[in-house]
Write an enzyme that holds these catalytic residues in place. Structure first.
Site, PDB file in Angstrom:
ATOM      1  CB  CYS B  22      -0.982   0.088   1.167  1.00 50.61           C
ATOM      2  SG  CYS B  22      -2.008   1.425   1.420  1.00 50.61           S
ATOM      3  N   PRO B  23       0.782   2.366  -0.777  1.00 48.42           N
ATOM      4  CG  PRO B  23       0.669   4.546  -1.562  1.00 48.42           C
ATOM      5  CD  PRO B  23       1.536   3.628  -0.925  1.00 48.42           C
TER       6      PRO B  23
END
Lengths: 134, 83
Positions: B22-23
């Site tokens: 993430c991201p």
């Protein structure tokens, strides 16, 4: 979104980049106001420095090892990526710049859009839907 | 859509974001959805638990249709339709 970034600690810089990326995915405009120690990382030639992990110095080697293992981008890569996706403006507080020897825009890395006074930051924070201080 | 229906979908674009945390998958999805046509189906492969929550929400916010998620061994596939 307005971010007031005062910490130059690498983990905080990466964290800021992650937040900016999330905002970019949502097409949110982002303004980052770089204050105090954070300005040091934006001086040309300083972008790769890893000497600062202020809050948790004992975790530094673990932090960098895991960043590499997980192929997490550097803080600068996060910032550049966010700029590709959405309108991101990065302003250096003129006092903070001077603290680290940067007085003009040319003294800072290319992602920097300009220098600012604290009034500009306060006005932007007042107008923003989301204001984060790091 | 149930798992069987999702697995039977004809996918126009597949994004393998299993190598990123993430991201990363979210940004890869955003980049890829700009390359497909309205009505096309896209799947995103990810092993990141945060992405499992983020991408469906992002789909809704961006006006695309979240179709569902299929669990695979060590990763999952998130399906969406571009509006």
């Amino acid at each position: 979104m307005v971010i007031g970034l005062s910490s130059g600690s690498v983990d905080k810089l990466v964290g800021t980049g992650v937040i900016m990326s999330g905002a970019a995915a949502d097409d949110m405009d982002v303004e980052v106001y770089v204050l105090l120690t954070a300005a040091r990382a934006f001086i040309k030639g300083n972008e790769d420095l890893t000497d600062s992990l202020v809050e948790y110095p004992h975790l530094k080697s673990e932090f960098f090892a895991n960043m590499e293992k997980l192929a997490v981008p550097t803080w600068l890569e996060f910032f550049e990526q966010a700029k590709e996706f959405t309108d991101v403006k990065i302003y250096i507080c003129s006092l903070a710049g001077k603290l680290w020897g940067g007085e003009k825009k040319e003294d800072f890395i290319d992602i920097v859009d300009g220098l600012c006074g604290i009034g500009q930051y306060i006005d932007a924070a007042k107008e923003a839907d989301i204001h984060i201080n790091i | 859509m149930n798992e069987q229906e999702l697995k039977a979908l004809e996918v126009n674009k597949s994004v393998d974001a299993r190598g990123t945390a993430c991201p990363g998958p979210l940004l890869e999805a955003k980049k890829a959805i700009g390359t497909i046509k309205s009505g096309d189906i896209m799947e995103v492969l990810s092993a990141d638990e945060g992405t499992r929550v983020d991408i469906p929400k992002w789909c809704t916010k961006q006006g695309h249709e979240y179709l569902g998620t299929v669990e695979e061994s060590g990763f999952f596939k998130i399906y969406m339709k571009k509006n």
